[in-house]
Design a protein around this motif. Structure first.
Motif, PDB file in Angstrom:
ATOM      1  N   ILE A 272     -11.644  -6.894  -5.734  1.00  0.00           N
ATOM      2  CA  ILE A 272     -10.248  -5.903  -5.170  1.00  0.00           C
ATOM      3  C   ILE A 272      -9.416  -6.843  -4.320  1.00  0.00           C
ATOM      4  N   ARG A 288      -2.243  -1.530  -6.585  1.00  0.00           N
ATOM      5  CA  ARG A 288      -2.678  -0.664  -6.977  1.00  0.00           C
ATOM      6  C   ARG A 288      -1.250  -0.166  -7.137  1.00  0.00           C
ATOM      7  N   GLN A 300      -8.975  -0.544 -10.864  1.00  0.00           N
ATOM      8  CA  GLN A 300      -9.928  -0.691 -11.726  1.00  0.00           C
ATOM      9  C   GLN A 300     -10.170   0.544 -12.899  1.00  0.00           C
ATOM     10  N   ARG A 303     -10.127  -3.018 -15.665  1.00  0.00           N
ATOM     11  CA  ARG A 303     -11.434  -3.466 -15.283  1.00  0.00           C
ATOM     12  C   ARG A 303     -12.021  -2.367 -16.473  1.00  0.00           C
ATOM     13  N   ARG A 304     -12.516  -0.968 -16.314  1.00  0.00           N
ATOM     14  CA  ARG A 304     -13.752  -0.107 -17.243  1.00  0.00           C
ATOM     15  C   ARG A 304     -12.377  -0.305 -18.389  1.00  0.00           C
TER      16      ARG A 304
END
Length: 308
Positions: A272, A288, A300, A303-304
């Protein structure tokens, strides 16, 4: 050899036929016939497309298909086509529907309980008409088990490249994209919308500024820097940019950085911190906050979701 069938009916979208070129190029790249492409219809014979020209089709048979491609139509498909389509999971290993072909799959009940997408102009109506379908209106393409759907127009090519990658690997898909003079396919999770398209600057001067910004996202890109590219004073530039695009320079640059960062998060395994640096956010905390502000979730989570 993988048999690919295109299901035709009156008014079939001529644009959907472009998908077949990806399989043709895969054959040329391999130097052998990896995909056998067939135009099929309920009764066979000549089928009139949305563009007015005719395509000669073979009649559907009981022969299994590796892939059935169902494109959209300017007319409602005949009942016998829908009846045949409902049986498709029994004879087709995979079913793909570029653009409004997803509406036809939904009408046949093949998308019930599944995730799907379509052209952004029709996504909201699709969700309302077919409540059992989990419509994700801002996706390039979605693969849910054996059913693949895509956004409109050129997104069908991204869908076909993804199918080739699934079959033959990423390097073959890249070579096919190069032969078609394309950037390698967009990821399925990528947005249907482009910041550059949405801004729609009216002058070549502002277009040049946006192209410069896109190529130099890792740089500071202050108003002074951008004004210099436009050969205007900072005040003149800010006023002209707002007038032409409806956004401030700072907001437009943030959107471009978000678009690039989201693509990197979905398509690479870069840390990141590196993504933040390469897209000009400077640090992960700033990126973020921007992600949560625009997407409602941190990098995050994006991406998941793409991995899932």
């Amino acid at each position: 050899m993988r048999k690919v069938g295109f299901m035709l009916y009156p008014g079939y979208s001529a644009m959907s036929l472009v998908v077949s070129t990806v399989f043709e190029m895969a054959n040329l790249q391999a130097g052998e016939t990896l995909y056998g492409v067939h135009m099929l219809s309920v009764h066979g014979g000549s089928i009139r497309t949305s563009a007015g020209f005719q395509i000669l089709s073979d009649r559907f048979s009981s022969e299994p298909l590796d892939l059935l491609v169902v494109g959209g139509s300017i007319e409602d498909p005949p009942p016998e086509a829908l009846a045949l389509l409902r049986q498709a999971p029994h004879f087709a290993r995979r079913i793909a529907a570029p653009c409004t072909g997803a509406l036809i799959l939904a009408e046949a009940g093949l998308l019930d309980g599944r995730r799907a997408t379509t052209h952004w102009m029709y996504a909201r109506g699709m969700a309302e008409r077919y409540p059992k379908v989990k419509v994700e209106e801002d996706r390039i393409f979605i693969a849910d088990g054996p059913i693949w759907t895509s956004a409109g127009m050129s997104a069908g090519i991204d869908l076909a490249l993804a199918l080739v990658e699934d079959d033959l690997g990423i390097e073959v898909a890249r070579q096919v994209a190069r032969k078609m003079v394309l950037y390698h396919r967009r990821s399925g999770g990528q947005s249907q919308f482009s910041t550059l398209l949405e801004l729609e600057p009216k002058s070549d001067r502002m277009q040049a500024v946006l192209i410069h910004a896109q190529r130099n996202l890792a740089s500071r890109l202050s108003v002074e820097d951008l004004a210099e590219v436009a050969h205007l004073s900072p005040r003149q530039f800010s006023r002209a940019f707002q007038s032409e695009t409806g956004q401030s320079p700072a907001k437009a640059i943030e959107h471009m950085r978000l678009e690039a960062a989201r693509a990197m998060m979905e398509e690479t395994n870069h840390p990141i911190d590196l993504v933040a640096q390469q897209t000009g956010f400077a640090d992960r905390d700033r990126m973020r906050r921007a992600f949560i502000r625009s997407y409602g979730q941190p990098p995050q989570a994006v991406r998941r979701a793409a991995r899932a």
